[in-house]
Write a protein that holds these residues in place. Structure first.
Motif, PDB file in Angstrom:
ATOM      1  N   SER A   1       0.835  -1.203   0.000  1.00 60.23           N
ATOM      2  CA  SER A   1       0.000   0.000   0.000  1.00 60.23           C
ATOM      3  C   SER A   1       0.875   1.261   0.000  1.00 60.23           C
ATOM      4  O   SER A   1       2.069   1.202   0.336  1.00 60.23           O
ATOM      5  CB  SER A   1      -0.870  -0.026   1.265  1.00 60.23           C
ATOM      6  OG  SER A   1      -1.533   1.201   1.455  1.00 60.23           O
TER       7      SER A   1
ATOM      8  N   THR B   1      -2.428   8.384   1.576  1.00 58.45           N
ATOM      9  CA  THR B   1      -2.320   6.920   1.481  1.00 58.45           C
ATOM     10  C   THR B   1      -3.416   6.347   2.389  1.00 58.45           C
ATOM     11  O   THR B   1      -4.330   7.066   2.796  1.00 58.45           O
ATOM     12  CB  THR B   1      -0.948   6.444   2.018  1.00 58.45           C
ATOM     13  OG1 THR B   1      -0.879   6.793   3.410  1.00 58.45           O
ATOM     14  CG2 THR B   1       0.212   7.077   1.276  1.00 58.45           C
TER      15      THR B   1
ATOM     16  N   ARG C   1       1.935  -7.958   5.115  1.00 55.63           N
ATOM     17  CA  ARG C   1       1.066  -9.040   5.597  1.00 55.63           C
ATOM     18  C   ARG C   1       0.023  -9.413   4.556  1.00 55.63           C
ATOM     19  O   ARG C   1      -0.351 -10.561   4.444  1.00 55.63           O
ATOM     20  CB  ARG C   1       0.372  -8.598   6.898  1.00 55.63           C
ATOM     21  CG  ARG C   1       1.343  -8.436   8.058  1.00 55.63           C
ATOM     22  CD  ARG C   1       0.711  -7.672   9.195  1.00 55.63           C
ATOM     23  NE  ARG C   1       0.319  -6.325   8.772  1.00 55.63           N
ATOM     24  CZ  ARG C   1      -0.236  -5.412   9.549  1.00 55.63           C
ATOM     25  NH1 ARG C   1      -0.488  -5.706  10.807  1.00 55.63           N
ATOM     26  NH2 ARG C   1      -0.549  -4.217   9.087  1.00 55.63           N
TER      27      ARG C   1
ATOM     28  N   TYR D   1       3.388   8.205  18.105  1.00 57.48           N
ATOM     29  CA  TYR D   1       3.757   8.075  16.687  1.00 57.48           C
ATOM     30  C   TYR D   1       5.001   8.927  16.405  1.00 57.48           C
ATOM     31  O   TYR D   1       5.976   8.457  15.806  1.00 57.48           O
ATOM     32  CB  TYR D   1       2.600   8.490  15.769  1.00 57.48           C
ATOM     33  CG  TYR D   1       3.021   8.474  14.321  1.00 57.48           C
ATOM     34  CD1 TYR D   1       3.223   7.260  13.663  1.00 57.48           C
ATOM     35  CD2 TYR D   1       3.271   9.659  13.621  1.00 57.48           C
ATOM     36  CE1 TYR D   1       3.649   7.232  12.334  1.00 57.48           C
ATOM     37  CE2 TYR D   1       3.693   9.633  12.299  1.00 57.48           C
ATOM     38  CZ  TYR D   1       3.886   8.420  11.665  1.00 57.48           C
ATOM     39  OH  TYR D   1       4.318   8.400  10.355  1.00 57.48           O
TER      40      TYR D   1
HETATM   41  P1  NDP Z   1      -0.204   2.777   4.286  1.00 50.19           P
HETATM   42  O1  NDP Z   1      -1.106   2.439   5.405  1.00 50.19           O
HETATM   43  O2  NDP Z   1      -0.796   3.079   2.968  1.00 50.19           O
HETATM   44  O3  NDP Z   1       0.904   1.632   4.125  1.00 50.19           O
HETATM   45  C1  NDP Z   1       1.522   1.048   5.233  1.00 50.19           C
HETATM   46  C2  NDP Z   1       2.255  -0.189   4.795  1.00 50.19           C
HETATM   47  O4  NDP Z   1       2.928  -0.748   5.942  1.00 50.19           O
HETATM   48  C3  NDP Z   1       1.321  -1.260   4.274  1.00 50.19           C
HETATM   49  O5  NDP Z   1       1.888  -1.845   3.133  1.00 50.19           O
HETATM   50  C4  NDP Z   1       1.241  -2.271   5.402  1.00 50.19           C
HETATM   51  O6  NDP Z   1       1.097  -3.587   4.861  1.00 50.19           O
HETATM   52  C5  NDP Z   1       2.631  -2.120   6.019  1.00 50.19           C
HETATM   53  N1  NDP Z   1       2.659  -2.591   7.392  1.00 50.19           N
HETATM   54  C6  NDP Z   1       2.042  -2.064   8.471  1.00 50.19           C
HETATM   55  N2  NDP Z   1       2.246  -2.827   9.539  1.00 50.19           N
HETATM   56  C7  NDP Z   1       3.006  -3.869   9.132  1.00 50.19           C
HETATM   57  C8  NDP Z   1       3.531  -5.016   9.768  1.00 50.19           C
HETATM   58  N3  NDP Z   1       3.318  -5.255  11.071  1.00 50.19           N
HETATM   59  N4  NDP Z   1       4.265  -5.894   9.057  1.00 50.19           N
HETATM   60  C9  NDP Z   1       4.485  -5.674   7.732  1.00 50.19           C
HETATM   61  N5  NDP Z   1       4.018  -4.611   7.070  1.00 50.19           N
HETATM   62  C10 NDP Z   1       3.268  -3.734   7.772  1.00 50.19           C
HETATM   63  O7  NDP Z   1       0.633   4.038   4.809  1.00 50.19           O
HETATM   64  P2  NDP Z   1       1.870   4.861   4.170  1.00 50.19           P
HETATM   65  O8  NDP Z   1       2.240   4.359   2.861  1.00 50.19           O
HETATM   66  O9  NDP Z   1       1.534   6.280   4.331  1.00 50.19           O
HETATM   67  O10 NDP Z   1       2.994   4.508   5.244  1.00 50.19           O
HETATM   68  C11 NDP Z   1       4.285   4.038   4.896  1.00 50.19           C
HETATM   69  C12 NDP Z   1       5.313   4.650   5.818  1.00 50.19           C
HETATM   70  O11 NDP Z   1       5.358   6.058   5.590  1.00 50.19           O
HETATM   71  C13 NDP Z   1       5.027   4.470   7.306  1.00 50.19           C
HETATM   72  O12 NDP Z   1       6.248   4.172   7.957  1.00 50.19           O
HETATM   73  C14 NDP Z   1       4.522   5.850   7.730  1.00 50.19           C
HETATM   74  O13 NDP Z   1       4.763   6.087   9.088  1.00 50.19           O
HETATM   75  C15 NDP Z   1       5.350   6.732   6.829  1.00 50.19           C
HETATM   76  N6  NDP Z   1       4.849   8.089   6.628  1.00 50.19           N
HETATM   77  C16 NDP Z   1       3.598   8.307   6.115  1.00 50.19           C
HETATM   78  C17 NDP Z   1       3.157   9.604   5.917  1.00 50.19           C
HETATM   79  C18 NDP Z   1       1.784   9.915   5.410  1.00 50.19           C
HETATM   80  O14 NDP Z   1       1.341  11.076   5.533  1.00 50.19           O
HETATM   81  N7  NDP Z   1       1.078   8.960   4.806  1.00 50.19           N
HETATM   82  C19 NDP Z   1       4.029  10.754   6.213  1.00 50.19           C
HETATM   83  C20 NDP Z   1       5.300  10.405   6.756  1.00 50.19           C
HETATM   84  C21 NDP Z   1       5.688   9.126   6.931  1.00 50.19           C
HETATM   85  P3  NDP Z   1       0.142  -4.729   5.432  1.00 50.19           P
HETATM   86  O15 NDP Z   1      -0.982  -4.072   6.171  1.00 50.19           O
HETATM   87  O16 NDP Z   1      -0.307  -5.467   4.206  1.00 50.19           O
HETATM   88  O17 NDP Z   1       1.023  -5.567   6.310  1.00 50.19           O
END
Ligand code: NDP
Ligand code: 8X3
Length: 254
Positions: A13, A189, A35, A154
């Motif tokens: 994602s 996202t 996951r 966070y």
């Molecule tokens: P999304 O929720 O769209 O994506 C998060 C991703 O992390 C998913 O693919 C999910 O996959 C994976 N994930 C979460 N928990 C686990 C786990 N326990 N094991 C494996 N994979 C995991 O959010 P973003 O793309 O926005 O987030 C990505 C990163 O960017 C994060 O670290 C977030 O903190 C950071 N970020 C986001 C910002 C924003 O505004 N969106 C700004 C700054 C930083 P699945 O559920 O399939 O396991």
């Protein structure tokens, strides 16, 4: 980047998925971890069709220490030499004052954003050190250095990501391994949907009234770091939407 192996956590994602697409455009091979395997299946099918990308799926919860160690140590020999690790898997849960928040939410964030990142790094780095080659790109956040009310834990997990990134860079200064962090501001996202446990009514306004970053914007920054000449280490890259000045200052049209 041709044929280099890039491991991306959280590739199902948002930013991780966009990174997978962007690296595939650059001809890399991909190890995609998350996951939700169904999403990874779909992604690698798309990338195979579009670019002929060779991919390997890790159905993995980064919080599971044993699983992380085992899966990465048991990668088939042709997938073992990881050139770039993108530690992207992460999440927020809740937006509450400390005295009102759920302890379980804190634990999930700490276990994923800090401990999960460390488990994956611990498993991947020895190979890089042995080969004296590689790169780690951690996805932090501007929240790591600009904490905000109710974003307490966070923000603290993302401060930890930046701090760990700096330690790693120091520890590996006598190697050819490069250590980067990309710290984005607001990116549209599933992040807020996850934060509010599927409550779209709460999640939607976070990205309204201004143009937030797209996951592709962050992926471009990540690929920029990975495609510099080997003597160039982009230590920290901060990327924000034009109408965001800090975590608490976003100019929205009313
Ligand atoms: P999304 O929720 O769209 O994506 C998060 C991703 O992390 C998913 O693919 C999910 O996959 C994976 N994930 C979460 N928990 C686990 C786990 N326990 N094991 C494996 N994979 C995991 O959010 P973003 O793309 O926005 O987030 C990505 C990163 O960017 C994060 O670290 C977030 O903190 C950071 N970020 C986001 C910002 C924003 O505004 N969106 C700004 C700054 C930083 P699945 O559920 O399939 O396991
Ligand atoms: C995600 C950005 O401002 O919602 O790291 O915390 S913010």
């Amino acid at each position: 980047m041709n044929n280099k192996i890039v491991l991306i956590t959280g590739a199902s994602s948002g930013i991780g998925l966009a990174c997978a697409r962007k690296f595939a455009e650059h001809g890399t091979r991909l190890i995609v971890a998350a996951r939700r395997k169904d999403r990874l299946d779909q992604l690698i099918k798309d990338l195979q069709k579009k670019h002929g990308t060779e991919s390997y799926i890790l159905e993995l919860d980064v919080r599971d220490k044993e699983a992380v160690e085992k899966t990465i140590n048991n990668l088939p020999s042709e997938w073992k030499t990881i050139d770039v690790l993108v530690n992207n898997a992460g999440l927020s849960r809740g937006l509450d004052r400390v005295h009102e928040a759920k302890v379980e939410d804190w634990e999930e964030m700490i276990d994923t954003n800090i401990k999960g990142l460390l488990y994956v790094t611990r498993a991947v780095l020895p190979g890089m050190v042995k080969r004296n080659s590689g790169m780690v790109i951690n996805i932090g956040s501007i929240a790591g250095f600009q904490p905000y009310p109710k974003g307490n834990v966070y923000s603290a997990t993302k401060a930890a990501v930046d701090s760990l990134t700096d330690s790693l860079r120091m520890e590996l200064v006598d190697t050819a391994i490069r250590i980067c962090t990309v710290d984005p501001g607001l990116v549209e996202t599933e992040f807020s949907l996850v934060r509010y446990r599927g409550d779209a009514e709460r999640a939607k306004p976070v990205y309204q009234g201004f143009q937030p970053l797209k996951p592709e914007d962050v992926a471009e920054a990540v690929v920029f770091c990975a495609t510099r000449p080997v003597h160039v280490q982009v230590a920290q890259l901060v990327v924000m939407p034009t109408h965001q000045a800090s975590t608490t200052m976003v100019h929205r049209k009313s």
